[in-house]
Design a protein around this motif. Structure first.
Motif, PDB file in Angstrom:
ATOM      1  N   GLU A 171       1.089 -31.189  43.194  1.00 56.94           N
ATOM      2  CA  GLU A 171       1.481 -30.723  41.870  1.00 56.94           C
ATOM      3  C   GLU A 171       0.911 -31.633  40.777  1.00 56.94           C
ATOM      4  O   GLU A 171       0.558 -31.166  39.691  1.00 56.94           O
ATOM      5  CB  GLU A 171       3.002 -30.669  41.766  1.00 56.94           C
ATOM      6  CG  GLU A 171       3.647 -29.572  42.591  1.00 56.94           C
ATOM      7  CD  GLU A 171       3.184 -28.189  42.152  1.00 56.94           C
ATOM      8  OE1 GLU A 171       3.075 -27.953  40.925  1.00 56.94           O
ATOM      9  OE2 GLU A 171       2.911 -27.344  43.033  1.00 56.94           O
ATOM     10  N   ASP A 214       7.515 -23.436  35.800  1.00 56.88           N
ATOM     11  CA  ASP A 214       7.886 -24.828  36.025  1.00 56.88           C
ATOM     12  C   ASP A 214       7.728 -25.702  34.791  1.00 56.88           C
ATOM     13  O   ASP A 214       8.227 -26.817  34.759  1.00 56.88           O
ATOM     14  CB  ASP A 214       7.038 -25.418  37.168  1.00 56.88           C
ATOM     15  CG  ASP A 214       7.326 -24.727  38.479  1.00 56.88           C
ATOM     16  OD1 ASP A 214       8.454 -24.223  38.618  1.00 56.88           O
ATOM     17  OD2 ASP A 214       6.434 -24.700  39.343  1.00 56.88           O
ATOM     18  N   LYS A 261      -2.637 -30.662  40.325  1.00 61.26           N
ATOM     19  CA  LYS A 261      -2.691 -29.374  39.644  1.00 61.26           C
ATOM     20  C   LYS A 261      -2.477 -29.560  38.143  1.00 61.26           C
ATOM     21  O   LYS A 261      -3.145 -28.926  37.320  1.00 61.26           O
ATOM     22  CB  LYS A 261      -1.615 -28.450  40.226  1.00 61.26           C
ATOM     23  CG  LYS A 261      -1.590 -27.058  39.611  1.00 61.26           C
ATOM     24  CD  LYS A 261      -0.497 -26.213  40.263  1.00 61.26           C
ATOM     25  CE  LYS A 261      -0.414 -24.842  39.600  1.00 61.26           C
ATOM     26  NZ  LYS A 261       0.677 -24.020  40.189  1.00 61.26           N
TER      27      LYS A 261
END
Length: 631
Positions: free
Chosen positions: A164, A33, A167
């Motif tokens: 996310e 990603d 994270k």
């Protein structure tokens, strides 16, 4: 001048400028990603002129123009860590400001900037680049983790889920060794002990790394750090570059170990480029110009000393610098110019700015998200500085007690009328000055944070002011309430409970107006000293036309506008009507002039030219309070 050595790192691979294969630097596997378009950034023929007038009354022909940057061209490619160096006044900071689009309104800039073959305007870089400035500005009452969460909420794309974002925060803290201090307050100098200088600098990098930018600018990243921490910071920058980022930084007098970590160096002298290329080639270039760096000497110190203008040999120094820059332009500089010119040709099929829309919002977060993040931060600022809160409440209590003792137990006679009117006006004056100076002393220091975060596209300016004001409402209400509770019955003002609460409501409004006026002064001032210097002169005219020092009917017609915008005027009129409207008797026995005696409250209002249309309506079941005032 070959730069292949700069791209030999197997951790970074790409087939072209448009097709990206990002590789994890540890394992060599695709990073998933964390994809970003690598950026080749070039600048062609950059010239910067500063115009300075000779004086306030100078004519246009008396304007002097200083040529700061002179035909500067260069290029920095993905995977490179480029250091801009030079003696003081060489133009390195000005060049970095131009490259980041922060040239300033007083500078005239010519030339062009190019990214991957396409010309761009500086503001387009905001969403694709990061700028780590020399001064580390943070809200000291936040922890390291809270600061990064705040940045993640406002700088990451709104489509990214919260999980996310968290994270990514954890990942960045791990990369920059901030996990150990994640729950430590950043700190406020002289008030709150916080993290170390090295941790503060790493936190500045962490805030910029959250969005995974392909292009980074750093202004003096080692400023204020010891040699070990400086080397650690540059090693972290080198690791970022090895992941495929393009990093450009200015640096002042690095150690030899730090200098060896840079891939390429751009040496500035007298606004011109003296050299741009590999750090190892720089020594050879100077050697060919009869300037040999000793083997045991720091190359960075050698370059700066060689390119500095020595006061005792100013003409010779300038002459040598000019000849060295001319030699660079005729040789190595031609190759650099060709590379920059090639990057200026729009021959690519795609650009990293293809998704940029001219009219699109520069903010990543929605208005509601911006407001919530700034509101939470403002609340934490207040909660985590209880000493400041206690000082304000103690100051309010002590002032109220002092004024209460001065005007203690006033009687409803002629002297009491004068004393109570003075006490009422002092309530307004004290709350005004207390709140204006309280805001000025604090908010001026926060203005730099506001401007930096706003220019970085984190939140709108109205979001900041609205969220901060709402967070401070409890204190802005509690302070005048406490003030009234202490002083009201000590002075002996109108004892009816409804009058007490009307007085409290009026002074709450006065306190909030004063806070707003403090924000106004702070925004129009460059620093705290200037704000403090102009605060009193700006408040005093409003105070003079407040109806106490000058009768409302005696205001000169050319100053009548000041009376209409003076909160002193409206507050004094409201408090006076609230105090005297239903007072039926005032003792005249102690006056020496019975003809001028004020017999009741209406006489007092008439003396001030105040008129109460409606002030209070009550019944036995409940209390309705209506305050309508007119002249």
């Amino acid at each position: 001048m070959s730069s292949s050595a700069s791209y030999s790192n197997p951790a970074y691979k790409h087939d072209s400028f448009d097709k990206v294969v990002d590789v994890d630097p540890e394992s060599g596997n695709p990073a998933g990603d964390d994809l970003f378009h690598p950026i080749t950034y070039s600048w062609l023929g950059v010239n910067v002129f500063a115009e300075k007038k000779a004086g306030l009354c100078s004519k246009k022909e008396n304007v002097t123009v200083k040529h700061i940057l002179k035909n500067v061209s260069g290029i920095c490619k993905p995977g490179e860590l480029l250091a801009i160096m030079g003696a003081s006044g060489a133009g390195k900071t000005t060049l970095l400001n131009v490259l980041t689009g922060r040239g300033g309104d007083n500078l005239r800039v010519t030339g062009s900037l190019h990214v991957n073959g396409c010309a761009i305007r500086p503001h387009q870089l905001t969403s694709r680049s990061a700028y780590v400035q020399q001064d580390d500005l943070f809200v000291g009452t936040l922890t390291v983790k809270e600061q990064l969460i705040f940045q993640a909420r406002l700088r990451m794309d709104r489509q990214i889920p919260q999980s996310e974002r968290m994270k990514r925060v954890q990942q960045v803290m791990l990369e920059l060794s901030l996990v150990r201090c994640q729950n430590t307050l950043i700190g406020v100098t002289g008030r709150i002990k916080g993290i170390s200088g090295g941790e503060t600098k790493r936190l500045a990098f962490a805030c910029e790394m959250l969005t995974n930018p392909p292009l980074m600018f750093c202004d003096e990243p080692t400023s204020g750090l010891d040699s070990f921490m400086a080397q650690t910071m540059v090693e972290a920058m080198q690791k970022m570059a090895q992941q495929g980022r393009t990093i450009i930084c200015t640096i002042h007098q690095p150690s030899s170990e730090v200098f060896a970590l840079f891939d390429r160096v751009l040496l500035m002298a007298e606004g011109r480029v003296a050299f741009l290329g590999l750090t190892t080639d720089a020594i050879d270039f100077f050697a060919r110009s009869d300037q040999i760096c000793p083997s045991n000497y720091n190359p960075a110190d050698f370059f700066i000393m060689t390119l500095a203008v020595h006061p005792e040999h100013e003409e010779d120094s300038r002459s040598y610098i000019q000849s060295l820059c001319d030699k660079y332009d005729a040789g190595v500089g031609k190759g650099v110019y060709r590379q920059a010119e090639q990057n200026a040709k729009c021959g690519r099929t795609a650009s990293v700015f293809d998704d940029y829309k001219e009219n699109s919002s520069p903010y990543k977060a929605s208005w509601g998200s911006q407001f919530l993040a700034v509101f939470v931060r403002s609340g934490l600022q207040i909660i985590r500085e209880p000493l400041q809160l206690r000082i304000k409440l103690m100051q309010t209590t002590m002032t109220a007690l002092l004024l209460g003792l001065i005007y203690l137990d006033q009687n409803y006679d002629q002297k009491g009328v004068s004393n109570m009117s003075g006490a009422l006006f002092l309530l307004i004056t004290n709350l005004t000055f207390q709140n204006v100076f309280g805001v000025v002393n604090v908010f001026c220091t926060e203005m730099e944070i506001l401007k930096r975060e706003h220019y970085n596209g984190m939140y709108r300016s109205e979001v900041f002011f609205l969220a901060k004001n709402i967070a401070e409402i409890p204190l802005a209400v509690l302070q005048p309430m406490l003030f009234v509770c202490v002083i009201y019955y000590m002075v002996g003002l109108n004892p009816a409970v409804e009058h007490f609460f009307i007085c409290m409501g009026i002074l709450v409004l006065v306190a909030n107006i004063a806070v707003s006026f403090g924000y106004f002064i702070s925004c129009m001032s460059k620093n705290v000293e200037m704000a403090l210097a102009i605060s009193a002169p700006l408040i005093i005219p409003f105070m003079l036309f407040g109806g106490f020092f000058l009768n409302s009917d005696s205001v000169p017609v050319y100053f009548i506008w000041l009376q209409y915008i003076s909160w002193f005027n409206y507050a004094n009129e409201a408090l006076t009507i609230n105090q005297w409207n239903d007072i039926e008797h005032i003792d005249c026995s102690n006056t020496t002039r019975p003809d001028n005696c004020l017999n009741n409250g209406q006489d007092v209002l008439d003396s001030y030219n105040f008129e109460a249309v409606t002030i209070i309506m009550t019944d036995s079941d409940h209390l309705n309070i209506i305050l309508i005032i007119s002249n």
